[in-house]
Design a protein around this motif. Structure first.
Motif, PDB file in Angstrom:
ATOM      1  N   PHE A   1       0.871  -1.176   0.000  1.00  0.00           N
ATOM      2  CA  PHE A   1       0.000   0.000   0.000  1.00  0.00           C
ATOM      3  C   PHE A   1       0.906   1.223   0.000  1.00  0.00           C
ATOM      4  O   PHE A   1       1.741   1.372   0.899  1.00  0.00           O
ATOM      5  CB  PHE A   1      -0.908   0.006   1.229  1.00  0.00           C
TER       6      PHE A   1
ATOM      7  N   ALA B   1       2.464  -5.149   2.807  1.00  0.00           N
ATOM      8  CA  ALA B   1       1.466  -5.993   3.477  1.00  0.00           C
ATOM      9  C   ALA B   1       1.682  -7.474   3.188  1.00  0.00           C
ATOM     10  O   ALA B   1       1.521  -8.312   4.075  1.00  0.00           O
ATOM     11  CB  ALA B   1       0.071  -5.573   3.056  1.00  0.00           C
TER      12      ALA B   1
ATOM     13  N   SER C   1      -4.937 -10.683  13.424  1.00  0.00           N
ATOM     14  CA  SER C   1      -5.343  -9.482  12.712  1.00  0.00           C
ATOM     15  C   SER C   1      -4.114  -8.775  12.133  1.00  0.00           C
ATOM     16  O   SER C   1      -3.112  -8.628  12.821  1.00  0.00           O
ATOM     17  CB  SER C   1      -6.061  -8.567  13.694  1.00  0.00           C
ATOM     18  N   GLY C   2      -4.182  -8.378  10.879  1.00  0.00           N
ATOM     19  CA  GLY C   2      -3.093  -7.640  10.249  1.00  0.00           C
ATOM     20  C   GLY C   2      -2.030  -8.526   9.633  1.00  0.00           C
ATOM     21  O   GLY C   2      -1.042  -8.028   9.089  1.00  0.00           O
ATOM     22  N   SER C   3      -2.210  -9.854   9.678  1.00  0.00           N
ATOM     23  CA  SER C   3      -1.168 -10.741   9.149  1.00  0.00           C
ATOM     24  C   SER C   3      -1.149 -10.776   7.615  1.00  0.00           C
ATOM     25  O   SER C   3      -0.162 -11.222   7.027  1.00  0.00           O
ATOM     26  CB  SER C   3      -1.319 -12.148   9.725  1.00  0.00           C
ATOM     27  N   GLY C   4      -2.242 -10.335   6.994  1.00  0.00           N
ATOM     28  CA  GLY C   4      -2.247 -10.254   5.531  1.00  0.00           C
ATOM     29  C   GLY C   4      -3.210 -11.215   4.852  1.00  0.00           C
ATOM     30  O   GLY C   4      -3.134 -11.419   3.640  1.00  0.00           O
ATOM     31  N   LYS C   5      -4.128 -11.787   5.594  1.00  0.00           N
ATOM     32  CA  LYS C   5      -5.062 -12.772   5.034  1.00  0.00           C
ATOM     33  C   LYS C   5      -5.989 -12.135   4.003  1.00  0.00           C
ATOM     34  O   LYS C   5      -6.116 -12.624   2.883  1.00  0.00           O
ATOM     35  CB  LYS C   5      -5.895 -13.418   6.159  1.00  0.00           C
ATOM     36  N   SER C   6      -6.624 -11.020   4.397  1.00  0.00           N
ATOM     37  CA  SER C   6      -7.574 -10.385   3.469  1.00  0.00           C
ATOM     38  C   SER C   6      -6.849  -9.807   2.270  1.00  0.00           C
ATOM     39  O   SER C   6      -7.333  -9.924   1.135  1.00  0.00           O
ATOM     40  CB  SER C   6      -8.359  -9.280   4.168  1.00  0.00           C
ATOM     41  N   VAL C   7      -5.703  -9.186   2.500  1.00  0.00           N
ATOM     42  CA  VAL C   7      -4.971  -8.599   1.371  1.00  0.00           C
ATOM     43  C   VAL C   7      -4.564  -9.696   0.381  1.00  0.00           C
ATOM     44  O   VAL C   7      -4.595  -9.497  -0.827  1.00  0.00           O
ATOM     45  CB  VAL C   7      -3.754  -7.763   1.857  1.00  0.00           C
TER      46      VAL C   7
ATOM     47  N   GLU D   1     -13.442 -14.731   6.864  1.00  0.00           N
ATOM     48  CA  GLU D   1     -14.059 -14.655   8.200  1.00  0.00           C
ATOM     49  C   GLU D   1     -15.581 -14.768   8.095  1.00  0.00           C
ATOM     50  O   GLU D   1     -16.305 -13.911   8.605  1.00  0.00           O
ATOM     51  CB  GLU D   1     -13.698 -13.323   8.880  1.00  0.00           C
TER      52      GLU D   1
ATOM     53  N   LEU E   1       4.806  -2.895   9.223  1.00  0.00           N
ATOM     54  CA  LEU E   1       5.067  -3.286   7.834  1.00  0.00           C
ATOM     55  C   LEU E   1       5.533  -2.132   6.949  1.00  0.00           C
ATOM     56  O   LEU E   1       5.817  -2.311   5.773  1.00  0.00           O
ATOM     57  CB  LEU E   1       3.832  -3.982   7.244  1.00  0.00           C
TER      58      LEU E   1
HETATM   59  N1  LIG Z   1      -5.658   0.565   2.714  1.00  0.00           N
HETATM   60  C1  LIG Z   1      -4.577   0.216   3.397  1.00  0.00           C
HETATM   61  N2  LIG Z   1      -3.576   1.101   3.592  1.00  0.00           N
HETATM   62  C2  LIG Z   1      -2.462   0.772   4.268  1.00  0.00           C
HETATM   63  N3  LIG Z   1      -2.243  -0.435   4.808  1.00  0.00           N
HETATM   64  C3  LIG Z   1      -3.194  -1.353   4.660  1.00  0.00           C
HETATM   65  C4  LIG Z   1      -4.418  -1.092   3.948  1.00  0.00           C
HETATM   66  N4  LIG Z   1      -5.171  -2.212   3.965  1.00  0.00           N
HETATM   67  C5  LIG Z   1      -4.453  -3.127   4.654  1.00  0.00           C
HETATM   68  N5  LIG Z   1      -3.277  -2.623   5.069  1.00  0.00           N
HETATM   69  C6  LIG Z   1      -2.241  -3.315   5.854  1.00  0.00           C
HETATM   70  O1  LIG Z   1      -2.038  -4.600   5.340  1.00  0.00           O
HETATM   71  C7  LIG Z   1      -1.767  -5.516   6.387  1.00  0.00           C
HETATM   72  C8  LIG Z   1      -2.597  -6.759   6.204  1.00  0.00           C
HETATM   73  O2  LIG Z   1      -3.970  -6.459   6.344  1.00  0.00           O
HETATM   74  P1  LIG Z   1      -5.116  -7.534   6.181  1.00  0.00           P
HETATM   75  O3  LIG Z   1      -6.394  -6.780   6.095  1.00  0.00           O
HETATM   76  O4  LIG Z   1      -4.804  -8.460   5.064  1.00  0.00           O
HETATM   77  O5  LIG Z   1      -5.041  -8.338   7.543  1.00  0.00           O
HETATM   78  P2  LIG Z   1      -5.908  -9.582   7.984  1.00  0.00           P
HETATM   79  O6  LIG Z   1      -4.967 -10.703   8.213  1.00  0.00           O
HETATM   80  O7  LIG Z   1      -7.013  -9.804   7.025  1.00  0.00           O
HETATM   81  O8  LIG Z   1      -6.462  -9.099   9.391  1.00  0.00           O
HETATM   82  P3  LIG Z   1      -7.936  -9.243  10.046  1.00  0.00           P
HETATM   83  O9  LIG Z   1      -7.928 -10.564  10.769  1.00  0.00           O
HETATM   84  O10 LIG Z   1      -8.005  -8.088  10.985  1.00  0.00           O
HETATM   85  O11 LIG Z   1      -8.953  -9.172   8.966  1.00  0.00           O
HETATM   86  C9  LIG Z   1      -2.047  -4.786   7.688  1.00  0.00           C
HETATM   87  O12 LIG Z   1      -0.834  -4.501   8.300  1.00  0.00           O
HETATM   88  C10 LIG Z   1      -2.755  -3.529   7.273  1.00  0.00           C
HETATM   89  O13 LIG Z   1      -2.400  -2.462   8.095  1.00  0.00           O
END
Ligand SMILES: Nc1ncnc2c1ncn2[C@@H]1O[C@H](COP(=O)(O)OP(=O)(O)OP(=O)(O)O)[C@@H](O)[C@H]1O
Ligand SMILES: [Mg+2]
Length: 343
Positions: free
Chosen positions: A15, A24, A44-50, A181, A280
């Motif tokens: 990002f 990310a 949370s924040g590990s990068g699953k959704s990204v 989720e 990150l």
């Molecule tokens: N729009 C954005 N701008 C900057 N950083 C982002 C953005 N979206 C996600 N990130 C960063 O990417 C990283 C991974 O985020 P992600 O949403 O994939 O986490 P996750 O594992 O799905 O967490 P959760 O369990 O909370 O859903 C995080 O550190 C988050 O801060």
């Protein structure tokens, strides 16, 4: 060998924020076989959704895939245009999210929304689409579907809405269903029902499933394999059995300690992993889990570990403790449950 439906190779997503590049996803590789259910787990924040949004190419500005490949049915999705991806989304890969209320349209009936999804992707008449919508509601065990098909989303309970979302996602017979989720917003009993439904449908329809959750306990029953993520990297991957009974990474061991054991009568003490995930914007050079790891060594802070594989090659983890020359650590070895590292 089982046929690979999806193959993610060294995926990198960043990002580009005003503070700098948030890295990310920092080189993630895994595959999903045809008909298989795979779990992606991490805090949370590990990068699953990204990861899943990168596969679907649904990243919003300022997110961008900066490297790697996403092979799906012989094509690299990372090179596809948005227009080409519209055909893949919904049709070949469908996605369901945590909160069905935000994905369902409150002004249309459930039946209309399922039919609309069917008509959009398949050439069916309105009448046939209605019939198929009914069939889908039956498939996801909505009681009294003939009546319920005319309900609006607010007339459905949370669990029923999630079933309706699953019906919409599966109505176009996708090859891959990504569920991010899908049960987090539901209470525990309903959660278990939805997971059982997903497992049954995976078996019945042979649709590959990617189940994303922060709860390692949730994937145990549904998925044959598990990918454990942390700090934008895969810490460990292997069969569910290996991950549960013989974890190799201290992070996975930590996640395991934080799951309640439903079957157990004894008073449980759940132990959360202390500390916070890495920044990150400035990812650590070494292992991202270094600062929180009970077994950390000097090298862990200096150099990112490679992946070490188990003897059969099906279980791997990124951890210096698995190096053949690593000093012996009895506590770690006992938690590891006798895994031997292959050459
Ligand atoms: N729009 C954005 N701008 C900057 N950083 C982002 C953005 N979206 C996600 N990130 C960063 O990417 C990283 C991974 O985020 P992600 O949403 O994939 O986490 P996750 O594992 O799905 O967490 P959760 O369990 O909370 O859903 C995080 O550190 C988050 O801060
Ligand atoms: Mg997420």
């Amino acid at each position: 060998m089982a046929e690979k439906l999806l193959e993610v190779k060294d995926l990198r997503t960043s990002f580009f924020t005003h503070l700098g590049e948030v890295k990310a996803i920092r080189g993630v590789s895994f595959d999903v076989e045809k008909g298989e259910a795979i779990g992606i787990v991490g805090e949370s924040g590990s990068g699953k959704s990204v990861t899943s949004l990168s596969i679907m190419k649904l990243l919003l500005y300022p997110g961008k895939i900066v490297g790697g490949e996403v092979w799906f049915k012989g094509e690299n999705l990372a090179n596809k245009s948005n227009k080409e991806m519209m055909n893949v989304r919904g049709n070949e890969i469908a996605m369901i999210f945590q909160d069905p209320m935000t994905s369902l349209n409150p002004v249309y009936t459930i039946g209309n929304q399922i039919s609309e999804a069917i008509i959009k992707h398949q050439k069916l008449s309105k009448k046939d689409a209605h019939e198929k919508a009914l069939e889908m509601l039956r498939l996801v065990n909505i009681p009294d579907p003939e009546k319920r098909i005319n309900n609006f989303p607010h007339e459905f309970s949370g669990g029923m809405r999630q079933r309706a979302m699953i019906a919409i996602a599966l109505s176009c017979e996708p090859d891959l269903l990504i569920a991010d989720e899908p049960t987090t917003a539901l209470d525990v009993t309903i959660q278990a029902q939805i997971l059982k439904l997903m497992k049954d449908l995976n078996k019945k329809l042979d649709t590959s499933t990617m189940l994303i959750t922060h709860d390692l306990g949730v994937v145990a029953d549904v998925c044959s394999r598990v990918v454990v993520m942390y700090g934008g990297l895969i810490m460990e991957k292997g069969s569910s059995r290996d991950i549960y009974y013989s974890p190799m990474h201290p992070y996975t061991m930590g996640l395991l300690k934080s799951i309640p054991k439903i079957a157990s009568d004894e008073k449980q003490r759940l132990i959360p992993i202390t500390g916070t995930p890495p920044d990150l914007l400035n990812p650590p050079t070494g292992c991202p889990f270094y600062a929180r790891c009970d077994f950390a060594m000097k090298v862990c802070n200096q150099e990112q570990p490679p992946y070490f594989k188990s003897e059969n090659g099906k279980h791997e983890a990124m951890c210096w403790l698995l190096h053949p020359d690593a000093p012996k650590n009895e506590v770690y070895d006992s938690l590891k449950g006798g895994v031997r590292i292959g050459k």
